[in-house]
Structure formats: C-alpha cells, structure tokens
Design a protein around this motif. Structure first.
Motif, mmCIF file in Angstrom:
data_model
loop_
_atom_site.group_PDB
_atom_site.id
_atom_site.type_symbol
_atom_site.label_atom_id
_atom_site.label_comp_id
_atom_site.label_asym_id
_atom_site.label_seq_id
_atom_site.Cartn_x
_atom_site.Cartn_y
_atom_site.Cartn_z
ATOM 1 N N GLN A 82 0.772 -1.090 -0.133
ATOM 2 C CA GLN A 82 0.024 0.057 -0.052
ATOM 3 C C GLN A 82 0.860 1.219 -0.016
ATOM 4 O O GLN A 82 0.447 2.265 -0.597
ATOM 5 C CB GLN A 82 -0.984 -0.001 1.004
ATOM 6 C CG GLN A 82 -1.831 -1.082 1.249
ATOM 7 C CD GLN A 82 -2.879 -1.080 2.438
ATOM 8 O OE1 GLN A 82 -2.529 -0.499 3.462
ATOM 9 N NE2 GLN A 82 -3.801 -2.003 2.498
ATOM 10 N N CYS A 83 2.077 1.144 0.829
ATOM 11 C CA CYS A 83 2.703 2.387 0.830
ATOM 12 C C CYS A 83 3.360 2.575 -0.350
ATOM 13 O O CYS A 83 3.582 3.939 -0.845
ATOM 14 C CB CYS A 83 3.958 2.098 1.927
ATOM 15 S SG CYS A 83 5.168 3.510 2.319
ATOM 16 N N GLU A 84 3.992 1.689 -1.313
ATOM 17 C CA GLU A 84 4.450 1.710 -2.553
ATOM 18 C C GLU A 84 3.768 2.462 -3.496
ATOM 19 O O GLU A 84 4.129 3.339 -4.423
ATOM 20 C CB GLU A 84 5.070 0.461 -2.998
ATOM 21 C CG GLU A 84 6.044 -0.159 -2.308
ATOM 22 C CD GLU A 84 6.250 -1.587 -2.775
ATOM 23 O OE1 GLU A 84 5.705 -2.031 -3.680
ATOM 24 O OE2 GLU A 84 7.361 -2.427 -2.265
ATOM 25 N N CYS A 115 4.266 8.259 1.169
ATOM 26 C CA CYS A 115 5.046 7.376 2.004
ATOM 27 C C CYS A 115 6.456 7.154 1.234
ATOM 28 O O CYS A 115 7.391 6.628 1.911
ATOM 29 C CB CYS A 115 4.065 5.994 1.908
ATOM 30 S SG CYS A 115 2.748 6.309 2.987
ATOM 31 N N VAL A 116 6.488 6.886 0.044
ATOM 32 C CA VAL A 116 7.632 6.837 -0.667
ATOM 33 C C VAL A 116 8.679 7.574 -0.091
ATOM 34 O O VAL A 116 9.852 7.558 0.234
ATOM 35 C CB VAL A 116 7.520 6.576 -2.206
ATOM 36 C CG1 VAL A 116 8.974 6.574 -2.790
ATOM 37 C CG2 VAL A 116 6.582 5.594 -2.684
ATOM 38 N N LYS A 117 8.351 9.030 -0.032
ATOM 39 C CA LYS A 117 9.294 10.112 0.031
ATOM 40 C C LYS A 117 9.697 10.012 1.558
ATOM 41 O O LYS A 117 10.959 10.103 2.060
ATOM 42 C CB LYS A 117 8.792 11.342 -0.097
ATOM 43 C CG LYS A 117 8.751 11.858 -1.567
ATOM 44 C CD LYS A 117 8.039 13.025 -1.587
ATOM 45 C CE LYS A 117 7.939 13.397 -3.267
ATOM 46 N NZ LYS A 117 7.296 14.835 -3.476
ATOM 47 N N ASP A 175 6.917 10.287 11.576
ATOM 48 C CA ASP A 175 6.204 10.870 10.212
ATOM 49 C C ASP A 175 6.033 9.557 9.296
ATOM 50 O O ASP A 175 4.851 9.707 8.541
ATOM 51 C CB ASP A 175 7.324 11.871 9.744
ATOM 52 C CG ASP A 175 7.519 13.286 10.366
ATOM 53 O OD1 ASP A 175 6.532 13.227 11.201
ATOM 54 O OD2 ASP A 175 8.610 13.885 10.082
ATOM 55 N N PHE A 176 6.894 8.814 9.049
ATOM 56 C CA PHE A 176 6.545 7.782 8.153
ATOM 57 C C PHE A 176 5.354 6.713 8.864
ATOM 58 O O PHE A 176 4.412 6.563 7.940
ATOM 59 C CB PHE A 176 7.678 6.791 8.154
ATOM 60 C CG PHE A 176 7.690 5.711 7.287
ATOM 61 C CD1 PHE A 176 7.495 5.605 5.773
ATOM 62 C CD2 PHE A 176 7.850 4.504 7.848
ATOM 63 C CE1 PHE A 176 7.096 4.637 5.080
ATOM 64 C CE2 PHE A 176 7.858 3.204 7.028
ATOM 65 C CZ PHE A 176 7.430 3.236 5.815
ATOM 66 N N LEU A 177 5.277 6.445 10.090
ATOM 67 C CA LEU A 177 4.320 5.674 10.544
ATOM 68 C C LEU A 177 2.969 6.330 10.361
ATOM 69 O O LEU A 177 2.055 5.924 10.029
ATOM 70 C CB LEU A 177 4.603 5.463 11.844
ATOM 71 C CG LEU A 177 5.752 4.408 12.163
ATOM 72 C CD1 LEU A 177 6.119 3.934 13.476
ATOM 73 C CD2 LEU A 177 5.650 2.885 11.229
ATOM 74 N N HIS A 178 3.124 7.774 10.718
ATOM 75 C CA HIS A 178 1.788 8.412 10.495
ATOM 76 C C HIS A 178 1.068 8.562 9.220
ATOM 77 O O HIS A 178 0.192 8.342 9.161
ATOM 78 C CB HIS A 178 2.124 10.068 11.019
ATOM 79 C CG HIS A 178 0.986 10.808 10.823
ATOM 80 N ND1 HIS A 178 -0.425 10.582 11.779
ATOM 81 C CD2 HIS A 178 0.483 11.912 10.073
ATOM 82 C CE1 HIS A 178 -1.054 11.656 11.584
ATOM 83 N NE2 HIS A 178 -0.627 12.215 10.361
#
Length: 77
Positions: A33-35, A40-42, A70-73
C-alpha cells in the motif's frame, strides 16, 4: 465403543480438519500500500537516509525518531 460411535463423536472422517490458509504477513500488505502513495515513498527515503547517516557514525546523539513517526503517521493516515 465401535466405529459408528467414534464417527458420531468425532463428526465423521475428515471433519474437524480445516484446510490451512496460507498466512499473510500484514507488513507485506502495508508495504504494498505504501509503495502506491507518493508521500509514503518520500518519507521512507528520508527515514532510510537518516538511518544510514546515524548508523555510519560511531558516536552520535541523533536518532531517527521524528522521521520514523512521520513515516508511520503517513502509513496509518
């Protein structure tokens, strides 16, 4: 106790045996999903850069906590 009694108690041959479904790792789904989300990628790239920087230093007080949050959020949205 005969075979008939045993079949009644166990539910018959083969019953009670469920086919095992292949376990799916939830992390795999999250990564997929993140990809697909540019943010998310950034943020993942920023986190990876920070992790590499911190790992390369032998003595540092820097952590990547902010980048991780930040990434997890972004993942949990």
């Amino acid at each position: 106790m005969g075979i008939e009694d045993e079949l009644m108690l166990t539910g018959g041959p083969g019953e009670g045996e469920e086919e095992e479904e292949e376990a799916v790792n939830p992390l795999t789904n999250i990564r997929e999903q993140c990809e697909q989300i540019e943010t998310c990628v950034k943020l993942r790239e920023i986190l990876d850069t920070c992790t590499e920087r911190v790992s390369s230093q032998s003595q540092t007080k820097e952590t990547c906590t902010e980048e991780l949050f930040d990434f997890l959020h972004a993942l949990c949205g």
